[in-house]
Design a protein around this motif. Structure first.
Motif: not given
Length: 575
Positions: A36-49
């Motif tokens: 679940n992602l909120g409007e202000y949630s963040k994920i790290c750049e390792t999840h993008f190629d």
């Protein structure tokens, strides 16, 4: 160090990407990552190629700072990076981006379809609830006023009552003070009795034209056809006793009767008292004054109804009304307008009934007496005869007080009585003038139905239809009755009172129908509104207000107080 919403841990030395603000794209990321992602949630750049990043330019020079593509889609760490075909780098990258974009679009569309379906279902449910609430509020509108419904919707929160609310409350309180108190204590949205008494103290009612009623009638929003009215006049006996008016500290002179005039709608159902006077018989000047005041507030009087008392017969003669002359008089404001005169149908039936049981009726050379009915009742009561007569000797042997009961006359002159007389005659029993009596009773029943239509029944052929729905049959009935009433029923050449009344009524009804259809395009008339029922109901209310109906003949002061309470309850008071 920042927290990665997907990794569920704090990660250092990496760049963090904010979740998209777009609900569709954020839902797509949630579905891919499984979180679940909120409007202000963040994920790290390792999840993008690497293919999902682009370099930025500053004044034409490529700088090291990278930005994520607008259509970038994250991936889980366990997923391998998409393998590129052995083509040129540019072609490979384009092919991969197109697949990702198409996949994202399809998933986004699917999510939106589900969301739209869910919202449509919720809207249908809300719409059904709204319709139920609207139906409930409409149903409550037949019982409560708008202010009372507002109080109910707010859970009992008090509100300011307007004139309509007070009118309904005063009417209810006048009918039953104890009942009103009980309902108020049970939580019904009603004004307190102190509020009612405060309103009542401001109203004063004097004999003569009730201007307070006329003023309030003028404020009613109705079209001209709905304002067409019938003026009814009658009087009630009073207790002739001198009494002191405590509020004015004067001695009131005794009065034997009170003259009352009421109006009711001919097309639309409404009624109001407009005049009362003590020991004042109705005359032409008073009648014209009432009609003029109604005309000034745009209420056209098209008919006047009264009984055939000696005073009213004198009024008819002053207006030029007779069975051989005409059945209408000109409006005092405009000679082109007509006002038709009617005698109360119920009063006419009682006159015919009393004459029939006293001396009999001479019709077409036959003497019709109550002996015919008595013989039929006697034969039908025999053990071997199965004829159910709905009348008895009480309909024929009546005292002076019972002669005022119109239901006895209506039951005697009915088609059921006519059928029973015919059956007895066909069975061979000796009955004088059986066929002639049965024919007259049936004709009189049909004539009464013509003058007693209350509602318009669709797709019905029953007799009590509004005048004009079965115009040929109804005019034929009036013509037959007029032919009988023109015959001489006594040795004198003068017509009996009921003969004159029936002839005038027949001519007035036919003339009024033609007049209204031509001037106001009315297609039928509810003839029950051409009688004195509203006046009699008003008198009944006068007797019941205040004393539980124990005073049939109130004093003038009591009548004044009763009519004040009645008016305050029945009309819309205006502050």
């Amino acid at each position: 160090m920042t927290y990665c919403q997907f990794c569920r841990r704090h990660v250092s030395a990496v760049k963090f990407i904010k979740a998209p603000k777009c609900f569709v794209r954020r839902s797509l990321w949630e579905k891919i990552l499984g979180c679940n992602l909120g409007e202000y949630s963040k994920i790290c750049e390792t999840h993008f190629d690497a293919s999902q990043w682009k370099s930025t330019e500053s004044k034409g020079n490529v700088v090291k700072r990278r930005r994520l593509n607008n259509d970038a889609i994250p991936r889980k760490e366990s997923e391998p990076e998409p393998k590129l075909a052995k083509l040129s780098y540019a072609h490979s990258s384009t092919q991969t981006e197109e697949k990702i974009i198409n996949r994202a679009t399809l998933m986004g569309n699917e999510i939106m379809k589900k969301k739209i379906s869910s919202m449509e279902k919720e809207m249908r449910s809300l719409r059904q609830q709204l319709e139920q609430y609207q139906k409930l509020e409409k149903s409550l509108g037949h019982i409560f006023t708008e202010t009372q419904i507002k109080i109910l919707k707010s859970g009992g929160k008090r509100s300011t009552f307007n004139a309509t609310d007070m009118s309904a409350a005063i009417c209810l309180h006048s009918v039953g003070p104890r009942t009103y108190k009980h309902l108020y204590e049970r939580g019904f949205p009603l004004p307190s009795r102190a509020t009612i008494f405060r309103w009542l103290a401001d109203i004063k009612i004097n004999a003569g034209t009730l201007d307070v009623v006329l003023d309030l009638m003028e404020n009613e929003e109705m079209c001209t056809v709905d304002k067409l009215c019938v003026l009814s006049i009658d009087k009630i006996q009073l207790s002739a006793a001198p009494e002191i008016n405590g509020s004015e500290d004067v001695l009131n002179e005794p009065s034997n009767f009170v003259q009352l005039a009421t109006v009711r709608g001919l097309k639309k159902s409404w009624k109001q008292p407009v005049y009362f006077g003590f020991n004042t018989p109705m005359n032409v000047d008073t009648l014209n004054a009432i009609i003029m005041k109604l005309h000034k507030i745009n209420y056209p009087v098209v008919a006047v109804v009264s009984d055939l008392s000696p005073e009213n017969q004198s009024l008819w003669r002053e207006l030029g009304i007779s069975e051989t002359n005409k059945s209408w008089f000109s409006h005092p404001a405009n000679e082109q307008l007509k006002i038709f005169v009617f005698s109360d149908t119920t009063h006419l039936i009682k006159l015919v009934h009393n004459h029939y049981i006293d001396v009999g009726l001479d019709i077409n050379g036959h003497r019709l007496t109550k002996t015919t009915v008595q013989q039929a009742i006697r034969h039908s009561s025999m053990p071997d005869v199965s004829i159910k007569f709905r009348i008895n000797e009480n309909h024929l042997n009546v005292c002076s007080l019972s002669k005022q009961e119109d239901n006895l006359a209506a039951q005697l002159f009915s088609s059921t009585t006519a059928d029973c007389i015919r059956i007895c005659y066909e069975l061979g029993y000796g009955i004088e003038n059986a066929c002639e009596t049965a024919d007259f009773f049936e004709l009189f029943n049909d004539w009464f139905d013509v003058f007693n239509s209350k509602v318009s029944r669709l797709h019905s052929t029953d007799s009590p239809q509004p005048y004009g729905k079965q115009i040929e049959i109804q005019q034929s009935t009036l013509a037959k009755m007029s032919e009988i009433m023109r015959t001489e029923m006594t040795e004198s050449a003068d017509k009996l009172t009921f003969q004159m009344g029936i002839l005038v009524n027949n001519a007035s009804l036919d003339g009024l129908y033609e007049y209204l259809s031509e001037k106001y395009e009315m297609i039928y008339i509810l003839t029950s509104r051409l009688n004195q029922e509203n006046v009699e109901n008003f008198f009944g209310s006068m007797r019941s207000i205040g004393h539980g109906g124990q005073y049939d003949h109130p004093t003038p002061l009591q009548f004044r107080e009763k009519i004040r309470k009645y008016l305050e309850g029945m009309i819309k008071l205006d502050k």
